[in-house]
Scaffold this motif. Structure first.
Motif, PDB file in Angstrom:
ATOM      1  N   SER A 122       0.826  -1.210   0.000  1.00  0.00           N
ATOM      2  CA  SER A 122       0.000   0.000   0.000  1.00  0.00           C
ATOM      3  C   SER A 122       0.858   1.256   0.000  1.00  0.00           C
ATOM      4  O   SER A 122       1.868   1.342   0.700  1.00  0.00           O
ATOM      5  CB  SER A 122      -0.910   0.017   1.226  1.00  0.00           C
ATOM      6  OG  SER A 122      -1.468   1.306   1.420  1.00  0.00           O
ATOM      7  N   GLU A 162      -7.782   2.349   0.582  1.00  0.00           N
ATOM      8  CA  GLU A 162      -6.486   2.401  -0.103  1.00  0.00           C
ATOM      9  C   GLU A 162      -6.736   3.004  -1.484  1.00  0.00           C
ATOM     10  O   GLU A 162      -7.340   2.359  -2.351  1.00  0.00           O
ATOM     11  CB  GLU A 162      -5.873   1.004  -0.210  1.00  0.00           C
ATOM     12  CG  GLU A 162      -4.341   0.978  -0.171  1.00  0.00           C
ATOM     13  CD  GLU A 162      -3.634   1.710  -1.295  1.00  0.00           C
ATOM     14  OE1 GLU A 162      -4.262   2.026  -2.321  1.00  0.00           O
ATOM     15  OE2 GLU A 162      -2.420   1.965  -1.159  1.00  0.00           O
ATOM     16  N   GLU A 164      -4.903   3.949  -4.110  1.00  0.00           N
ATOM     17  CA  GLU A 164      -4.338   3.386  -5.331  1.00  0.00           C
ATOM     18  C   GLU A 164      -5.128   2.155  -5.749  1.00  0.00           C
ATOM     19  O   GLU A 164      -5.496   2.012  -6.909  1.00  0.00           O
ATOM     20  CB  GLU A 164      -2.864   3.018  -5.146  1.00  0.00           C
ATOM     21  CG  GLU A 164      -2.232   2.553  -6.465  1.00  0.00           C
ATOM     22  CD  GLU A 164      -0.916   1.826  -6.278  1.00  0.00           C
ATOM     23  OE1 GLU A 164      -0.066   1.947  -7.165  1.00  0.00           O
ATOM     24  OE2 GLU A 164      -0.756   1.118  -5.270  1.00  0.00           O
ATOM     25  N   TYR A 165      -5.417   1.276  -4.799  1.00  0.00           N
ATOM     26  CA  TYR A 165      -6.204   0.085  -5.118  1.00  0.00           C
ATOM     27  C   TYR A 165      -7.588   0.480  -5.618  1.00  0.00           C
ATOM     28  O   TYR A 165      -8.143  -0.138  -6.537  1.00  0.00           O
ATOM     29  CB  TYR A 165      -6.384  -0.790  -3.877  1.00  0.00           C
ATOM     30  CG  TYR A 165      -5.134  -1.349  -3.246  1.00  0.00           C
ATOM     31  CD1 TYR A 165      -3.866  -1.133  -3.779  1.00  0.00           C
ATOM     32  CD2 TYR A 165      -5.237  -2.101  -2.081  1.00  0.00           C
ATOM     33  CE1 TYR A 165      -2.730  -1.650  -3.168  1.00  0.00           C
ATOM     34  CE2 TYR A 165      -4.102  -2.620  -1.465  1.00  0.00           C
ATOM     35  CZ  TYR A 165      -2.850  -2.392  -2.012  1.00  0.00           C
ATOM     36  OH  TYR A 165      -1.745  -2.908  -1.387  1.00  0.00           O
ATOM     37  N   GLN A 166      -8.160   1.514  -5.005  1.00  0.00           N
ATOM     38  CA  GLN A 166      -9.523   1.935  -5.313  1.00  0.00           C
ATOM     39  C   GLN A 166      -9.642   2.594  -6.688  1.00  0.00           C
ATOM     40  O   GLN A 166     -10.585   2.320  -7.434  1.00  0.00           O
ATOM     41  CB  GLN A 166     -10.006   2.919  -4.243  1.00  0.00           C
ATOM     42  CG  GLN A 166     -11.386   3.520  -4.500  1.00  0.00           C
ATOM     43  CD  GLN A 166     -11.693   4.686  -3.571  1.00  0.00           C
ATOM     44  OE1 GLN A 166     -10.899   5.026  -2.679  1.00  0.00           O
ATOM     45  NE2 GLN A 166     -12.839   5.313  -3.768  1.00  0.00           N
ATOM     46  N   GLU A 168      -6.777   3.434  -9.063  1.00  0.00           N
ATOM     47  CA  GLU A 168      -5.741   3.351 -10.088  1.00  0.00           C
ATOM     48  C   GLU A 168      -5.443   1.939 -10.564  1.00  0.00           C
ATOM     49  O   GLU A 168      -4.625   1.763 -11.471  1.00  0.00           O
ATOM     50  CB  GLU A 168      -4.441   3.967  -9.552  1.00  0.00           C
ATOM     51  CG  GLU A 168      -4.583   5.414  -9.125  1.00  0.00           C
ATOM     52  CD  GLU A 168      -3.340   5.945  -8.436  1.00  0.00           C
ATOM     53  OE1 GLU A 168      -2.227   5.525  -8.820  1.00  0.00           O
ATOM     54  OE2 GLU A 168      -3.466   6.769  -7.506  1.00  0.00           O
ATOM     55  N   ARG A 169      -6.102   0.946 -10.001  1.00  0.00           N
ATOM     56  CA  ARG A 169      -5.758  -0.431 -10.314  1.00  0.00           C
ATOM     57  C   ARG A 169      -6.835  -1.141 -11.139  1.00  0.00           C
ATOM     58  O   ARG A 169      -6.814  -2.359 -11.281  1.00  0.00           O
ATOM     59  CB  ARG A 169      -5.509  -1.204  -9.010  1.00  0.00           C
ATOM     60  CG  ARG A 169      -4.331  -0.705  -8.178  1.00  0.00           C
ATOM     61  CD  ARG A 169      -3.015  -1.221  -8.675  1.00  0.00           C
ATOM     62  NE  ARG A 169      -2.919  -2.668  -8.480  1.00  0.00           N
ATOM     63  CZ  ARG A 169      -2.470  -3.257  -7.377  1.00  0.00           C
ATOM     64  NH1 ARG A 169      -2.071  -2.522  -6.343  1.00  0.00           N
ATOM     65  NH2 ARG A 169      -2.403  -4.568  -7.304  1.00  0.00           N
ATOM     66  N   GLY A 170      -7.783  -0.377 -11.684  1.00  0.00           N
ATOM     67  CA  GLY A 170      -8.805  -0.965 -12.533  1.00  0.00           C
ATOM     68  C   GLY A 170      -9.930  -1.594 -11.738  1.00  0.00           C
ATOM     69  O   GLY A 170      -9.826  -1.858 -10.546  1.00  0.00           O
ATOM     70  N   TRP A 173     -14.373  -0.051  -6.942  1.00  0.00           N
ATOM     71  CA  TRP A 173     -13.726   0.488  -5.753  1.00  0.00           C
ATOM     72  C   TRP A 173     -13.452  -0.575  -4.688  1.00  0.00           C
ATOM     73  O   TRP A 173     -12.638  -0.363  -3.792  1.00  0.00           O
ATOM     74  CB  TRP A 173     -14.643   1.532  -5.112  1.00  0.00           C
ATOM     75  CG  TRP A 173     -14.756   2.825  -5.823  1.00  0.00           C
ATOM     76  CD1 TRP A 173     -14.238   3.160  -7.041  1.00  0.00           C
ATOM     77  CD2 TRP A 173     -15.440   3.990  -5.352  1.00  0.00           C
ATOM     78  NE1 TRP A 173     -14.553   4.450  -7.362  1.00  0.00           N
ATOM     79  CE2 TRP A 173     -15.301   4.982  -6.341  1.00  0.00           C
ATOM     80  CE3 TRP A 173     -16.153   4.280  -4.205  1.00  0.00           C
ATOM     81  CZ2 TRP A 173     -15.848   6.257  -6.195  1.00  0.00           C
ATOM     82  CZ3 TRP A 173     -16.713   5.533  -4.057  1.00  0.00           C
ATOM     83  CH2 TRP A 173     -16.560   6.516  -5.037  1.00  0.00           C
ATOM     84  N   LYS A 175     -11.910  -3.352  -4.003  1.00  0.00           N
ATOM     85  CA  LYS A 175     -10.640  -3.901  -3.504  1.00  0.00           C
ATOM     86  C   LYS A 175      -9.821  -2.876  -2.740  1.00  0.00           C
ATOM     87  O   LYS A 175      -8.925  -3.232  -1.978  1.00  0.00           O
ATOM     88  CB  LYS A 175      -9.824  -4.517  -4.645  1.00  0.00           C
ATOM     89  CG  LYS A 175      -9.301  -3.564  -5.704  1.00  0.00           C
ATOM     90  CD  LYS A 175      -8.409  -4.341  -6.673  1.00  0.00           C
ATOM     91  CE  LYS A 175      -7.955  -3.485  -7.846  1.00  0.00           C
ATOM     92  NZ  LYS A 175      -8.989  -3.416  -8.904  1.00  0.00           N
ATOM     93  N   GLY A 176     -10.120  -1.592  -2.916  1.00  0.00           N
ATOM     94  CA  GLY A 176      -9.456  -0.571  -2.123  1.00  0.00           C
ATOM     95  C   GLY A 176     -10.176  -0.244  -0.834  1.00  0.00           C
ATOM     96  O   GLY A 176      -9.685   0.545  -0.028  1.00  0.00           O
TER      97      GLY A 176
END
Length: 284
Positions: A122, A162, A164-166, A168-170, A173, A175-176
């Motif tokens: 993270s 989180e 970035e997870y939410q 920027e990672r595709g 929401w 997984k963030g």
């Protein structure tokens, strides 16, 4: 009433906070703060008890007595995003025309003062103080006019996120939002008769003593009755389900430059009449 669950993780007992701030054990009356205990009849039975007649639990809650999540048996932890006009503005998002719905996994739920774990890898773990709604009577296709009849009470939730997870990672929401310990819930479930005006409650959050969030439920876009009714159009709501209703401005993402949790910080947050949470941030 202020209902709570106390004890070791996974072995919490049901309790009630008395007028002196002490825990009274409810184990002789309910197995958990869950299920039928959250129904109007169940809450009425608990309210009829004389707290002085209940066994006193030695110690002070949130000091030498650990509190677990204030509700048990939760099957859904549902969240509403961008539900405060001033928070939407700080993130640069448009004000939604319908509630933005996402989920936290049940393993995100933890006690109000348990450590919050930053996930491995993270870089953008953030905070969000939120009003939690606890369902007492299940249902679907609930009319907004009677939606509050389905609510057992309210609590404080820290919607840890989180970013970035939410963002920027595709994907969605979720997984963030749903990492382990990302949903401190409590310290207690405050029943509707004691919760005050839920449309105008002050709420705040501090990190290491610095106040970042200082808002009010008065700036919510969609109120509790609308949210409960809206969600019930898409799923059956069940006793013990938790709905986290959004956050006011002051999140780490909205700072200039952004500020994120690195580990070692202490978060403290609260909502008027609903209690205070304190979490130490640790790295997984």
């Amino acid at each position: 009433m202020k209902l709570l669950r106390y004890g070791a993780k996974g072995a919490e007992k049901p309790g009630l906070l008395d007028a002196d701030g002490r825990i009274r054990d409810l184990s002789a009356h309910v197995a958990d703060i869950a299920g039928d205990a959250l129904s109007p009849a169940g809450l009425q039975r608990l309210a009829a008890l004389d707290p002085a007649s209940l066994p006193l639990v030695p110690g002070t809650p949130q000091k030498d007595i650990r509190l677990g999540p204030c509700v048990g048996g939760t099957r859904k932890f549902i969240c509403i995003g961008l539900n405060y006009a001033d928070h939407a503005a700080e993130t640069g998002a448009a004000i939604p025309t319908e509630p933005v719905v996402f989920n936290k996994w049940i393993t995100a739920m933890c006690g109000p003062d348990d450590d919050v774990e930053i996930p491995r890898g993270s870089v953008k773990t953030d905070w969000e103080v939120e009003l939690g709604v606890i369902i007492g009577t299940g249902g679907k296709y609930i009319d907004e006019a009677v939606a509050l009849d389905h609510v057992a009470g309210y609590c404080v939730v820290n919607d840890i996120s989180e970013r970035e997870y939410q963002l920027e990672r595709g994907g969605t929401w979720d997984k963030g939002k749903g990492c382990d310990t990302f949903g401190p819930t409590g310290p207690w479930l405050v029943t509707k008769d004691e919760a005050g005006d839920i449309g105008n409650l002050k709420m705040w959050l501090e990190v290491d003593g610095r106040r970042y969030q200082d808002g009010s439920t008065a700036t919510m876009i969609f109120g509790v009755a609308h949210i409960v009714s809206y969600l019930s159009q898409f799923m059956s709501l069940e006793p013990g389900d938790v709905i986290s209703t959004g956050t006011p401005p002051g999140v780490g993402l909205g700072q200039k430059p952004p500020v994120y949790l690195k580990g070692g910080e202490v978060m403290r947050l609260g909502i008027d009449g609903l209690g205070v949470q304190t979490q130490r941030v640790v790295r997984s």
